[in-house]
Design a protein around this motif. Structure first.
Motif, PDB file in Angstrom:
ATOM      1  N   LEU A 236       0.834  -1.188   0.000  1.00  0.00           N
ATOM      2  CA  LEU A 236       0.000   0.000   0.000  1.00  0.00           C
ATOM      3  C   LEU A 236       0.875   1.247   0.000  1.00  0.00           C
ATOM      4  N   VAL A 237       0.482   2.225  -0.810  1.00  0.00           N
ATOM      5  CA  VAL A 237       1.090   3.549  -0.790  1.00  0.00           C
ATOM      6  C   VAL A 237       0.039   4.533  -0.324  1.00  0.00           C
ATOM      7  N   VAL A 238       0.382   5.338   0.660  1.00  0.00           N
ATOM      8  CA  VAL A 238      -0.512   6.375   1.155  1.00  0.00           C
ATOM      9  C   VAL A 238       0.002   7.721   0.663  1.00  0.00           C
ATOM     10  N   ALA A 239      -0.829   8.414  -0.121  1.00  0.00           N
ATOM     11  CA  ALA A 239      -0.494   9.767  -0.565  1.00  0.00           C
ATOM     12  C   ALA A 239      -1.008  10.723   0.505  1.00  0.00           C
ATOM     13  N   ALA A 240      -0.118  11.103   1.396  1.00  0.00           N
ATOM     14  CA  ALA A 240      -0.486  11.872   2.576  1.00  0.00           C
ATOM     15  C   ALA A 240      -0.528  13.363   2.276  1.00  0.00           C
ATOM     16  N   PHE A 241      -1.061  14.133   3.232  1.00  0.00           N
ATOM     17  CA  PHE A 241      -0.998  15.578   3.139  1.00  0.00           C
ATOM     18  C   PHE A 241       0.458  16.036   3.279  1.00  0.00           C
ATOM     19  N   GLY A 242       0.786  17.134   2.611  1.00  0.00           N
ATOM     20  CA  GLY A 242       2.039  17.845   2.853  1.00  0.00           C
ATOM     21  C   GLY A 242       3.270  16.972   2.911  1.00  0.00           C
ATOM     22  N   PRO A 262       3.956  -4.215   3.372  1.00  0.00           N
ATOM     23  CA  PRO A 262       4.709  -2.949   3.302  1.00  0.00           C
ATOM     24  C   PRO A 262       3.775  -1.787   2.989  1.00  0.00           C
ATOM     25  N   VAL A 263       3.888  -0.711   3.777  1.00  0.00           N
ATOM     26  CA  VAL A 263       3.084   0.488   3.577  1.00  0.00           C
ATOM     27  C   VAL A 263       4.048   1.659   3.400  1.00  0.00           C
ATOM     28  N   VAL A 264       3.953   2.328   2.265  1.00  0.00           N
ATOM     29  CA  VAL A 264       4.863   3.425   1.933  1.00  0.00           C
ATOM     30  C   VAL A 264       4.152   4.750   2.152  1.00  0.00           C
ATOM     31  N   LEU A 265       4.842   5.652   2.841  1.00  0.00           N
ATOM     32  CA  LEU A 265       4.313   6.990   3.109  1.00  0.00           C
ATOM     33  C   LEU A 265       4.856   7.956   2.060  1.00  0.00           C
ATOM     34  N   ALA A 266       3.980   8.412   1.164  1.00  0.00           N
ATOM     35  CA  ALA A 266       4.330   9.388   0.135  1.00  0.00           C
ATOM     36  C   ALA A 266       3.508  10.647   0.371  1.00  0.00           C
ATOM     37  N   GLU A 285       4.535  12.536  10.124  1.00  0.00           N
ATOM     38  CA  GLU A 285       5.518  11.646   9.482  1.00  0.00           C
ATOM     39  C   GLU A 285       6.374  10.901  10.510  1.00  0.00           C
ATOM     40  N   LYS A 286       6.799  11.574  11.557  1.00  0.00           N
ATOM     41  CA  LYS A 286       7.626  10.925  12.584  1.00  0.00           C
ATOM     42  C   LYS A 286       6.855   9.816  13.279  1.00  0.00           C
ATOM     43  N   ASP A 287       5.599  10.075  13.595  1.00  0.00           N
ATOM     44  CA  ASP A 287       4.739   9.089  14.246  1.00  0.00           C
ATOM     45  C   ASP A 287       4.510   7.878  13.338  1.00  0.00           C
ATOM     46  N   LEU A 288       4.219   8.117  12.080  1.00  0.00           N
ATOM     47  CA  LEU A 288       3.902   7.016  11.165  1.00  0.00           C
ATOM     48  C   LEU A 288       5.125   6.155  10.863  1.00  0.00           C
ATOM     49  N   LEU A 289       6.275   6.773  10.690  1.00  0.00           N
ATOM     50  CA  LEU A 289       7.489   5.994  10.431  1.00  0.00           C
ATOM     51  C   LEU A 289       7.840   5.137  11.643  1.00  0.00           C
ATOM     52  N   ALA A 290       7.590   5.652  12.852  1.00  0.00           N
ATOM     53  CA  ALA A 290       7.840   4.863  14.057  1.00  0.00           C
ATOM     54  C   ALA A 290       6.889   3.681  14.160  1.00  0.00           C
ATOM     55  N   ARG A 291       5.756   3.748  13.491  1.00  0.00           N
ATOM     56  CA  ARG A 291       4.767   2.673  13.508  1.00  0.00           C
ATOM     57  C   ARG A 291       4.987   1.663  12.379  1.00  0.00           C
ATOM     58  N   GLY A 292       6.075   1.807  11.632  1.00  0.00           N
ATOM     59  CA  GLY A 292       6.435   0.788  10.643  1.00  0.00           C
ATOM     60  C   GLY A 292       6.233   1.159   9.201  1.00  0.00           C
ATOM     61  N   LEU A 293       5.755   2.390   8.913  1.00  0.00           N
ATOM     62  CA  LEU A 293       5.621   2.779   7.514  1.00  0.00           C
ATOM     63  C   LEU A 293       6.997   3.046   6.911  1.00  0.00           C
ATOM     64  N   ILE A 294       7.092   2.923   5.601  1.00  0.00           N
ATOM     65  CA  ILE A 294       8.340   3.123   4.864  1.00  0.00           C
ATOM     66  C   ILE A 294       8.300   4.503   4.213  1.00  0.00           C
ATOM     67  N   ARG A 295       9.345   5.276   4.407  1.00  0.00           N
ATOM     68  CA  ARG A 295       9.387   6.641   3.881  1.00  0.00           C
ATOM     69  C   ARG A 295       9.547   6.656   2.368  1.00  0.00           C
ATOM     70  N   GLY A 296       8.649   7.368   1.690  1.00  0.00           N
ATOM     71  CA  GLY A 296       8.702   7.465   0.234  1.00  0.00           C
ATOM     72  C   GLY A 296       9.689   8.487  -0.278  1.00  0.00           C
ATOM     73  N   ASP A 300       7.061  10.692  -5.963  1.00  0.00           N
ATOM     74  CA  ASP A 300       5.638  10.965  -5.847  1.00  0.00           C
ATOM     75  C   ASP A 300       4.886   9.645  -5.658  1.00  0.00           C
ATOM     76  N   ALA A 301       3.624   9.744  -5.298  1.00  0.00           N
ATOM     77  CA  ALA A 301       2.867   8.547  -4.920  1.00  0.00           C
ATOM     78  C   ALA A 301       2.732   7.558  -6.071  1.00  0.00           C
ATOM     79  N   TYR A 302       2.575   8.059  -7.296  1.00  0.00           N
ATOM     80  CA  TYR A 302       2.427   7.159  -8.440  1.00  0.00           C
ATOM     81  C   TYR A 302       3.705   6.353  -8.667  1.00  0.00           C
ATOM     82  N   LYS A 303       4.837   7.009  -8.548  1.00  0.00           N
ATOM     83  CA  LYS A 303       6.100   6.312  -8.785  1.00  0.00           C
ATOM     84  C   LYS A 303       6.447   5.408  -7.609  1.00  0.00           C
ATOM     85  N   ALA A 304       6.085   5.823  -6.386  1.00  0.00           N
ATOM     86  CA  ALA A 304       6.290   4.953  -5.231  1.00  0.00           C
ATOM     87  C   ALA A 304       5.508   3.652  -5.397  1.00  0.00           C
ATOM     88  N   ARG A 305       4.299   3.744  -5.943  1.00  0.00           N
ATOM     89  CA  ARG A 305       3.507   2.532  -6.187  1.00  0.00           C
ATOM     90  C   ARG A 305       4.211   1.605  -7.168  1.00  0.00           C
TER      91      ARG A 305
END
Length: 330
Positions: A236-242, A262-266, A285-296, A300-305
């Motif tokens: 999963l790729v999450v296209a997050a705010f900001g 695997p969950v990617v934060l974009a 972003e700091k909270d989500l990466l600590a919870r196991g998400l992968i930094r994109g 951009d979200a399309y290319k991360a996918r």
């Protein structure tokens, strides 16, 4: 330097469309040979063209099977002695096709992806000029090692950074973060600077059916649809705010998902990086990466996918996937 050999592979799209009396619209119908016949200036180039009529589809209908077969065909063309290749297709998915080909191509030969914003029935159709420029670029020594690039309107864009940024303008393709790699004028490639290093992930596919979802954060979303999507995905790729923020209601859903897949934060912005340590609230972003998400990172979200799809297809585990993103998305 001798005559260069360039493979031409056509996939369809606006550049290859003609009027269809049955529908009243235009549909892909022109072959690769038809496209080249509309560009008599090609005969003045010292280039041997090896033409392949590969697909005749609108680019929205291209799938991973088509692109995998295309990557194999390009590899075979390079093994047979081609110095570069041109891929013609619809512009809707050029930014995705080019990046996927870039990930899968470890060689030095340039792959130039081009298309048209105006179909051949319109005044000022741009397809012939784009094909002419693409062939020059594919044969140019300046683009050795560039991987896949997109050439339209005589601008050269790296696959990793290019975006379609307008629905109809002939100048639709931009690279918001970097600008174009260079331009073509007077029949030559002129780069603005040295080529950046590339990261590729060529390798056998052992999991062809991996399903990667892309979910965009929006104002007021309670996370219920996100939870449903996550359950159906292998990645999963999450296209997050900001810089990498989501509503607080997403947090538990994403933490559960990241424990399974695997969950990617974009970012949904498409220009600039996901941060890693500035904000600390729930859903930052700091909270989500600590919870196991992968930094994109800068992808951009399309290319991360697309990168996640390639990595899952190659059977990479979560740690290997995170390491790959750290390399590719810096």
């Amino acid at each position: 330097m001798g005559t260069k050999a360039v493979a031409i592979l056509s996939l369809g799209g606006t550049i290859a469309m003609t009027a269809d009396p049955a529908t009243g619209g235009v549909v892909p119908a022109l072959s690769a040979h038809d496209l080249l016949a509309a560009v008599p200036a090609l005969q003045g180039l010292d280039v041997e063209l090896r033409v392949h009529d590969f697909r005749r589809l609108p680019s929205a209908s291209l799938g991973f099977d088509d692109l995998s077969a295309l990557a194999d065909a390009l590899a075979e063309a390079f093994r047979s002695g081609c110095d570069g290749a041109v891929v013609t297709q619809g512009t809707d998915t050029i930014e995705e096709t080019a990046y996927l080909l870039d990930l899968l191509h470890p060689g030095e030969q340039p792959i130039v992806v081009t298309g048209a914003m105006r179909n051949p029935t319109l005044p000022g159709a741009d397809g012939p000029a784009n094909i002419h420029a693409a062939v020059i670029a594919a044969a140019a020594p300046e683009l050795r090692g560039a991987g896949a690039v997109v050439v339209l309107g005589e601008e050269i864009h790296a696959a990793r950074t290019v975006r379609k940024s307008h629905t109809t303008s002939p100048a639709a393709f931009t690279s918001p973060a970097t600008g174009p790699l260079g331009r073509l004028y007077e029949g030559r490639v002129h780069l603005h600077g040295p080529l950046a290093a590339r990261t590729t992930f060529a390798g056998p596919t052992i999991r062809a059916a991996a399903r990667v979802g892309l979910y965009t954060a929006t104002l007021g979303d309670d996370g219920a649809l996100l939870a449903a999507m996550a359950e159906a995905c292998d990645g999963l790729v999450v296209a997050a705010f900001g810089v990498g923020h989501v509503p607080e209601g997403f947090v538990a859903v994403l933490e559960r998902a990241a424990a399974r897949i695997p969950v990617v934060l974009a970012s949904r912005i498409g220009n600039g990086p996901v941060l890693e340590g500035t904000y600390g609230f729930a859903g930052s972003e700091k909270d989500l990466l600590a919870r196991g998400l992968i930094r994109g990172g800068h992808l951009d979200a399309y290319k991360a996918r697309l990168l996640l799809h390639v990595l899952l297809g190659q059977g990479r585990n979560r740690d290997e996937t995170a390491a790959a993103f750290a390399l590719a998305a810096h």
